[in-house]
Scaffold this motif. Structure first.
Motif, mmCIF file in Angstrom:
data_model
loop_
_atom_site.group_PDB
_atom_site.id
_atom_site.type_symbol
_atom_site.label_atom_id
_atom_site.label_comp_id
_atom_site.label_asym_id
_atom_site.label_seq_id
_atom_site.Cartn_x
_atom_site.Cartn_y
_atom_site.Cartn_z
ATOM 1 N N LEU A 231 -21.589 -26.667 23.581
ATOM 2 C CA LEU A 231 -22.029 -28.147 23.758
ATOM 3 C C LEU A 231 -23.263 -28.240 24.654
ATOM 4 N N ASP A 232 -23.846 -27.372 25.297
ATOM 5 C CA ASP A 232 -24.826 -27.670 26.141
ATOM 6 C C ASP A 232 -25.690 -26.087 26.099
ATOM 7 N N LYS A 233 -26.726 -26.074 25.416
ATOM 8 C CA LYS A 233 -27.556 -24.683 25.207
ATOM 9 C C LYS A 233 -27.728 -24.122 26.383
ATOM 10 N N ASN A 234 -27.740 -24.856 27.760
ATOM 11 C CA ASN A 234 -27.908 -24.107 28.758
ATOM 12 C C ASN A 234 -26.750 -23.620 29.489
ATOM 13 N N ALA A 235 -25.551 -23.915 28.940
ATOM 14 C CA ALA A 235 -24.171 -23.576 29.620
ATOM 15 C C ALA A 235 -23.803 -22.188 28.994
ATOM 16 N N LYS A 236 -23.215 -21.282 29.996
ATOM 17 C CA LYS A 236 -22.754 -20.114 29.431
ATOM 18 C C LYS A 236 -21.491 -20.387 28.795
ATOM 19 N N ARG A 237 -21.440 -19.362 27.608
ATOM 20 C CA ARG A 237 -20.036 -19.513 26.969
ATOM 21 C C ARG A 237 -19.103 -18.706 27.852
ATOM 22 N N VAL A 238 -17.916 -19.370 27.919
ATOM 23 C CA VAL A 238 -16.690 -18.961 28.729
ATOM 24 C C VAL A 238 -15.399 -19.126 28.055
ATOM 25 N N ALA A 239 -14.465 -18.185 28.164
ATOM 26 C CA ALA A 239 -13.347 -18.187 27.908
ATOM 27 C C ALA A 239 -12.410 -19.422 28.334
ATOM 28 N N ARG A 240 -11.771 -19.975 27.179
ATOM 29 C CA ARG A 240 -11.050 -21.351 27.392
ATOM 30 C C ARG A 240 -9.603 -21.028 27.398
ATOM 31 N N ALA A 241 -8.764 -21.861 27.922
ATOM 32 C CA ALA A 241 -7.502 -21.716 27.990
ATOM 33 C C ALA A 241 -7.003 -21.729 26.396
ATOM 34 N N SER A 242 -5.833 -21.054 26.400
ATOM 35 C CA SER A 242 -5.354 -21.006 25.096
ATOM 36 C C SER A 242 -4.071 -22.338 24.962
ATOM 37 N N PRO A 243 -4.093 -22.882 23.415
ATOM 38 C CA PRO A 243 -3.099 -23.843 23.323
ATOM 39 C C PRO A 243 -1.879 -23.400 23.631
ATOM 40 N N ASN A 244 -0.923 -24.049 24.028
ATOM 41 C CA ASN A 244 0.513 -23.752 24.353
ATOM 42 C C ASN A 244 1.370 -24.438 23.258
ATOM 43 N N VAL A 245 2.682 -24.068 23.314
ATOM 44 C CA VAL A 245 3.577 -24.839 22.324
ATOM 45 C C VAL A 245 3.419 -26.294 22.190
ATOM 46 N N GLN A 246 3.430 -27.049 23.411
ATOM 47 C CA GLN A 246 3.367 -28.458 23.553
ATOM 48 C C GLN A 246 2.228 -28.899 22.621
ATOM 49 N N THR A 247 1.064 -28.304 22.842
ATOM 50 C CA THR A 247 0.014 -28.546 21.975
ATOM 51 C C THR A 247 0.126 -28.650 20.327
ATOM 52 N N PHE A 248 0.611 -27.715 19.835
ATOM 53 C CA PHE A 248 0.982 -27.397 18.575
ATOM 54 C C PHE A 248 1.869 -28.565 18.172
ATOM 55 N N ASN A 249 3.118 -28.873 19.194
ATOM 56 C CA ASN A 249 3.904 -30.040 18.706
ATOM 57 C C ASN A 249 3.243 -31.262 18.581
ATOM 58 N N GLU A 250 2.391 -31.568 19.523
ATOM 59 C CA GLU A 250 1.630 -32.768 19.293
ATOM 60 C C GLU A 250 0.945 -32.988 17.973
ATOM 61 N N LEU A 251 0.160 -31.871 17.722
ATOM 62 C CA LEU A 251 -0.528 -31.817 16.328
ATOM 63 C C LEU A 251 0.296 -32.180 15.148
ATOM 64 N N MET A 252 1.534 -31.016 15.190
ATOM 65 C CA MET A 252 2.389 -31.227 14.108
ATOM 66 C C MET A 252 3.111 -32.689 14.102
ATOM 67 N N LEU A 253 3.558 -33.195 15.258
ATOM 68 C CA LEU A 253 4.239 -34.653 15.161
ATOM 69 C C LEU A 253 3.065 -35.728 14.831
ATOM 70 N N GLY A 254 1.683 -35.679 14.918
ATOM 71 C CA GLY A 254 0.811 -36.348 14.602
ATOM 72 C C GLY A 254 0.712 -36.443 12.990
ATOM 73 N N PHE A 255 0.523 -35.190 12.685
ATOM 74 C CA PHE A 255 0.619 -35.328 10.840
ATOM 75 C C PHE A 255 1.776 -35.662 10.178
ATOM 76 N N TYR A 256 2.834 -35.236 10.928
ATOM 77 C CA TYR A 256 4.106 -35.786 10.190
ATOM 78 C C TYR A 256 4.062 -37.329 10.151
ATOM 79 N N ASP A 258 1.603 -39.426 10.275
ATOM 80 C CA ASP A 258 0.590 -39.821 9.226
ATOM 81 C C ASP A 258 1.173 -39.430 7.759
ATOM 82 N N GLY A 259 2.124 -38.670 7.647
ATOM 83 C CA GLY A 259 2.390 -38.464 6.154
ATOM 84 C C GLY A 259 1.719 -37.035 5.917
ATOM 85 N N ALA A 260 0.903 -36.543 6.595
ATOM 86 C CA ALA A 260 0.150 -35.290 6.009
ATOM 87 C C ALA A 260 0.737 -34.046 6.123
ATOM 88 N N VAL A 261 2.089 -33.853 5.270
ATOM 89 C CA VAL A 261 2.744 -33.043 4.989
ATOM 90 C C VAL A 261 2.175 -31.468 5.136
#
Length: 492
Positions: A231-256, A258-261
């Motif tokens: 996002l910023d060319k002057n920023a160092k690339r850093v390791a970010r946190a990994s998504p957890n099960v709640q993250t995937f649940n939110e995504l799956m529920l949102g698509f469900y 919206d009917g995006a099976v």
């Protein structure tokens, strides 16, 4: 924006231990100065130690009156901030002092004084109080981005904790200020500062609900750096946190929702690739997707996978399978899951009964539907309106009009049930077929009183009823009235 400039002054990773987050040299005329923002070098103000002494040494019953006597004109926001900084290790006292000055109109609080107290509360992990005060600042003082900028400016001098920004992001989401929340997250990420997982998940959920599942998916990929962008060319690339099960649940529920099976299944696959183990809610979302498509064999296979992974089903999972089998008319399988649910010690819910009642109505087994309905009422479950309508229709189809009327009247009296037009139509047609025209007329008058106009099926039911009685004159009048009504409808 000044907040971006502040963030560019350092790159720090978040930990739970309070520590300096950002350099404040940007706000000083001298690059070596670390004086707090909005402060100017001056002689010590004798008011500050005096007030601190009164706050810390006098008892609660006397300190407020004594302060009011000594300082009837109150305090300016800068002096207030300096006072509470001296008592930051007593956050409850700092908050009480803030609330007292606010209630007595002894300080015109600005972003600086708000931010100082917010930081003091955050560093002491007084989450609800800090969160509430951030909400007040957004509503009463300024916009979220200005609140963010001031929190950044005052962070170091307050010895704050990094999750203060999580509180701000969540407060933005609660007040439906999604775009500022996204901007704040992006500014933090640009310097390698990642909000907590619960905050990220809340942002994904809120965006999915208000802007659609695909928008939520885009911010998910951005937050967790899955697109490889910097996002910023002057920023160092850093390791970010990994998504957890709640993250995937939110995504799956949102698509469900919206009917995006296909995307529901895609997120499921991504979850497996990330070595994140699904929980019972994850399984339930995908099973519900299969049930909606009436693919019960796939739903059963998923159920078996869940059991094989020692994921214990809950009421939602059981209800999902029961509802799926009822939908396709496989009531015996639904009953089998209902039995397993009871044997597992899981209490049935209102949804459990509603699925089964709909299922029995679907296959025409009204006796079983009525038994379940009575059992549901004995357990004090509130029936859903559309299910009551289906039960009334099932009873009408069986010519059990007296029972249908009893169900409708009791539901109206006990649960505030509002019959829909179709309910009246089924009952009126049934009464007319049985020659109970007086009762049908009373029900039709009630129907009109609720704003429903008689349709052609209701007219024809009355016409047929009067013809059976031999009253051709009334039947002809109704036929002409129906034709006039239809013509008026066309003209309108």
């Amino acid at each position: 924006m000044a907040a971006i400039q502040i963030l560019k002054s350092s790159c720090v990773f978040l930990t739970t231990k309070p520590k300096p987050l950002l350099s404040l040299s940007y706000f000083s005329s001298s690059s070596s100065s670390s004086a707090p923002s909005d402060q100017t070098a001056s002689e010590p103000n004798p008011l500050i130690p005096s007030v601190v002494s009164i706050l810390t040494q006098l008892r609660s019953e006397s300190r407020w009156g004594y302060l009011r006597t000594l300082y009837p004109d109150g305090f300016n926001p800068n002096d207030f901030s300096q006072i509470v900084l001296q008592i930051k290790n007593n956050p409850h006292l700092a908050l009480r002092f803030f609330q007292w000055t606010q209630t007595k109109s002894l300080c015109s609080h600005n972003l600086q004084s708000y931010s100082t107290v917010i930081h003091i509360l955050a560093r002491s992990r007084l989450k609800s109080q800090a969160y509430s005060l951030i909400g007040d600042a957004i509503r009463e003082v300024s916009e979220p981005l200005q609140v963010f900028e001031t929190l950044v400016k005052t962070y170091r001098q307050c010895g704050s904790a990094p999750f203060v920004f999580d509180y701000l992001i969540k407060a933005c989401l609660e007040s439906k200020k999604i775009d500022p929340a996204i901007q704040i997250v992006r500014m933090l990420l640009s310097r390698g500062i990642s909000p907590g997982l619960s905050t990220c998940n809340a942002l994904i959920r809120c965006i999915s609900q208000r802007q659609g599942a695909y928008a939520g998916y885009e911010i998910y990929r951005e937050i967790f750096g899955l697109d490889g962008q910097v996002l910023d060319k002057n920023a160092k690339r850093v390791a970010r946190a990994s998504p957890n099960v709640q993250t995937f649940n939110e995504l799956m529920l949102g698509f469900y929702q919206d009917g995006a099976v296909e995307m529901v299944k895609e997120i499921w696959d991504q979850m497996a690739e990330s070595n994140c183990c699904p929980d019972v809610y994850t399984f339930s979302i995908l099973m519900e997707t299969y049930c909606e498509e009436e693919k019960m064999s796939e739903a059963e296979e998923l159920w078996e996978q869940m059991r094989a992974k020692s994921v214990e089903p809950d009421a939602v999972a059981y209800n999902t399978m029961i509802g799926g089998f009822c939908k396709v008319g496989e009531i015996e399988m639904a009953e089998e899951f209902f039995k397993q649910m009871g044997l597992s010690g899981i209490e049935s819910t209102s949804a459990t009964y509603e699925h089964l009642i709909r299922g029995y109505c679907k296959i025409g087994n009204i006796d079983s539907a009525m038994l379940l309905y009575k059992d549901m009422l004995r357990k004090d479950f509130r029936p859903e309106s559309s299910m009551v309508g289906e039960l009334i229709r099932g009873l009408c189809d069986e010519s059990r009009l007296s029972e249908a009327l009893d169900v409708m009247r009791a539901a109206m009296l006990d649960y505030g049930f509002c019959p829909r037009e179709k309910c009246y139509e089924f009952l009126i047609r049934g009464l007319c077929e049985q020659g109970k025209l007086e009762e049908a007329l009373k029900l039709q008058a009630e129907m009109v009183g609720k704003g429903f106009k008689p349709n052609s099926k209701i007219y024809n039911a009355f016409i047929s009823g009067y013809m059976k009685e031999g009253n051709k004159e009334v039947a002809e009048l109704l036929r002409n009235e129906m034709l006039d009504t239809q013509l008026c409808g066309i003209a309108d």
